[in-house]
Design an enzyme around this catalytic site. Structure first.
Site, PDB file in Angstrom:
ATOM      1  N   SER A  20      45.241 174.750  59.475  1.00 19.47           N
ATOM      2  CA  SER A  20      44.946 176.260  59.660  1.00 19.47           C
ATOM      3  C   SER A  20      45.221 177.252  58.701  1.00 19.47           C
ATOM      4  O   SER A  20      45.831 176.614  58.243  1.00 19.47           O
ATOM      5  CB  SER A  20      45.158 175.847  60.845  1.00 19.47           C
ATOM      6  OG  SER A  20      45.697 177.290  61.803  1.00 19.47           O
ATOM      7  N   LYS A  50      49.208 172.495  61.481  1.00 17.17           N
ATOM      8  CA  LYS A  50      47.978 172.681  61.899  1.00 17.17           C
ATOM      9  C   LYS A  50      47.144 170.721  61.435  1.00 17.17           C
ATOM     10  O   LYS A  50      47.374 171.285  59.883  1.00 17.17           O
ATOM     11  CB  LYS A  50      46.835 172.958  62.228  1.00 17.17           C
ATOM     12  CG  LYS A  50      47.071 173.891  63.116  1.00 17.17           C
ATOM     13  CD  LYS A  50      47.144 173.129  64.856  1.00 17.17           C
ATOM     14  CE  LYS A  50      45.775 172.539  65.251  1.00 17.17           C
ATOM     15  NZ  LYS A  50      45.313 173.236  66.027  1.00 17.17           N
ATOM     16  N   GLU A  73      33.845 166.474  64.133  1.00 18.35           N
ATOM     17  CA  GLU A  73      33.413 168.064  64.327  1.00 18.35           C
ATOM     18  C   GLU A  73      32.209 169.066  64.464  1.00 18.35           C
ATOM     19  O   GLU A  73      31.502 169.872  65.023  1.00 18.35           O
ATOM     20  CB  GLU A  73      35.343 169.812  64.927  1.00 18.35           C
ATOM     21  CG  GLU A  73      35.932 169.240  65.465  1.00 18.35           C
ATOM     22  CD  GLU A  73      37.403 170.048  64.954  1.00 18.35           C
ATOM     23  OE1 GLU A  73      37.496 170.923  66.134  1.00 18.35           O
ATOM     24  OE2 GLU A  73      37.548 170.372  64.825  1.00 18.35           O
ATOM     25  N   HIS A 132      34.454 156.225  82.846  1.00 12.24           N
ATOM     26  CA  HIS A 132      33.980 157.621  82.626  1.00 12.24           C
ATOM     27  C   HIS A 132      35.724 158.710  81.977  1.00 12.24           C
ATOM     28  O   HIS A 132      36.137 158.904  82.649  1.00 12.24           O
ATOM     29  CB  HIS A 132      34.339 157.544  84.826  1.00 12.24           C
ATOM     30  CG  HIS A 132      33.791 156.980  85.697  1.00 12.24           C
ATOM     31  ND1 HIS A 132      33.107 157.966  85.801  1.00 12.24           N
ATOM     32  CD2 HIS A 132      33.780 155.175  85.635  1.00 12.24           C
ATOM     33  CE1 HIS A 132      31.640 156.777  86.449  1.00 12.24           C
ATOM     34  NE2 HIS A 132      32.845 155.529  86.007  1.00 12.24           N
TER      35      HIS A 132
END
Ligand code: ARG
Length: 461
Positions: free
Chosen positions: A278, A284, A291, A157
């Site tokens: 970024s 970043k 992804e 979970h």
């Protein structure tokens, strides 16, 4: 004047819009080398059976070689008016060698020809994907070996559940991609069947030798029913289903890599070369590879749905709808191959932050609660009762803001008189992990067994 091979029956030329609509050459050009390979075997068979002369066969083989070379050198001109790869190559052959070229299509239809081309193509790609899966599994085994003593929290979970070895977690993926490899190998069995000789749908009256063609092209078997042969795309659906499962496994892994590389988890550091930045936020460093791999699941699942839907309402045998099988199939091959390769490469450059993992495995101090319950079981307490007792103990810990491991023996004995001093080593992370010696469990000896076995399987030991 029509230049179409089927022009004879037609009084007027094909409308330009129809040519554009029906053409598949912009995607099936990819099958060129397999089309030529199949035609070579077919020509050799025709000559062997006396359906063409040796001289004609020789001319055909030479012509096909020249075309293969042109395609390889990017000098071959693909003509959309000739619809597909089969007619493009045949027409070029006739232009090169004349009458002999017109005999190549003897006892063959594009319906069995395209079935052969896709099977040859998919056979090669499936073997390549099985290799890529092996590379990825090897990357997991190398990581598991490198971090064979690191502990981490195991999750259910997405809540910390029980401490485990990092190597155990990594080897879970080894198993998942192992099953994927098995599915691909299984798919290969049904794929690897020679369809030529089915002709349009009913077989041919000419004396072909299908077994000879199968031997030439390295197929262990020929297809059994000509009608099934030209209408069957099970192998493509099956491949796309197996590929979709691979992609889902990659996506689950990617999700973990994205989570683990956050500041909140900080379990891993992805190498700079495998991240991007970024355009506005200078600080970043983004996990774009996992992804994108996760994101590409959409198209791979979509491709499977396309194929299933394509076949759903099709009557026997060949229908032009089947031309729509190629783009989803090609895209699946490309996407899954790319994702497998980049993931393996990225993983082998990934650093696991062992301090963070170890700290997280011990944090909170309640992750060994099951171990306390198991201890009570060894002292004769029924498990359900033990579970309740430990639940109360944990509630007490939360109230007192203490870890389970920080309770004194007298405190513990307030919940169960059966608890004795020798429980303490079992409540540590190391003790808990070491105790899980059931086959397939996370104890170091079990994990080392699994690791040795994996290395043997991969032939890296
Ligand atoms: N381009 C076609 C396909 O991919 C080849 C077979 C065409 N056969 C036909 N009878 N029109 O399915």
């Amino acid at each position: 004047m029509s230049e179409k091979p089927w022009g004879g029956r037609f009084a007027s030329v094909t409308a330009a819009a129809v040519e554009a609509f029906t053409a598949s050459i912009h995607f099936d050009a990819r099958l060129a080398r397999y089309d030529i390979l199949g035609s070579r075997a077919h020509a050799a068979m025709l000559a062997r059976q006396g359906l063409i002369s040796e001289e004609e066969c020789h001319l055909i083989l030479e012509g096909l070689d020249a075309i293969a070379l042109e395609i390889e050198n990017n000098t071959f001109v693909f003509r959309p008016a000739l619809e597909d790869i089969h007619m493009n190559i045949e027409k070029a052959l006739v232009e090169k060698i004349g009458a002999a070229g017109e005999k190549l299509h003897t006892a063959r239809s594009r319906n069995d020809q395209v079935a052969l081309d896709i099977r040859l193509y998919l056979r090669a790609e499936t073997i390549r994907i099985i290799d890529l899966l092996k590379d990825l599994r090897t990357a997991f085994v190398h990581l598991a070996r490198r971090y064979d003593n690191t502990v981490m929290p195991g999750y259910t979970h997405l809540q910390r559940a029980q401490p485990v070895l990092l190597a155990h977690h990594l080897l879970a993926y080894y198993e998942m991609f192992g099953r994927d490899s098995g599915r691909m190998t299984d798919c290969l069995k049904r794929l690897n069947v020679m369809p030529l000789g089915a002709a349009a749908l009913a077989g041919t009256g000419l004396p072909v030798d299908r077994e000879f063609v199968a031997r030439e092209l390295n197929f262990p078997k020929i297809t059994a029913n000509s009608m099934d042969t030209v209408g069957d795309r099970d192998f493509a659906m099956e491949f796309c289903a197996a590929a979709a499962i691979i992609q889902i496994h990659l996506s689950r892994l990617s999700e973990e890599l994205v989570l683990w590389s956050t500041e909140e988890f900080s379990f891993i550091t992805l190498a700079d070369g495998y991240c991007t930045g970024s355009s506005i936020m200078p600080q970043k460093k983004n996990p774009d590879i996992p992804e994108l791999v996760r994101g590409k699941s959409g198209r791979v699942i979509g491709n499977l749905m396309s194929l299933l839907t394509l076949l759903k309402g099709l009557p026997l045998t060949y229908n032009r709808d089947l031309q729509e099988d190629k783009e989803p199939l090609f895209d699946t091959v490309d996407t899954v191959s790319q994702c497998l390769a980049i993931t393996a490469e990225m993983l082998s450059h990934t650093i696991f932050n062992t301090d963070r993992l170890t700290a997280a495995a011990g944090a909170g101090g309640h992750m060994t609660a099951t171990d306390l319950a198991d201890f009570l079981v060894t002292r004769g307490v029924p498990f359900r009762k033990a579970h309740a007792v430990v639940g109360k103990t944990v509630a007490y810990c939360l109230e007192q803001n203490k870890a389970l491991t920080e309770l004194s023996l007298t405190e513990l004995q307030r919940f169960a008189v059966e608890i004795t001093e020798d429980v303490f080593p079992l409540l540590t992370v190391a003790g808990s992990v070491a105790s899980r010696r059931s086959v397939g469990g996370t104890s170091p000896d079990r994990v080392h067994e699994a690791l040795n076995l994996a290395e043997q399987e991969l032939g890296i030991r």
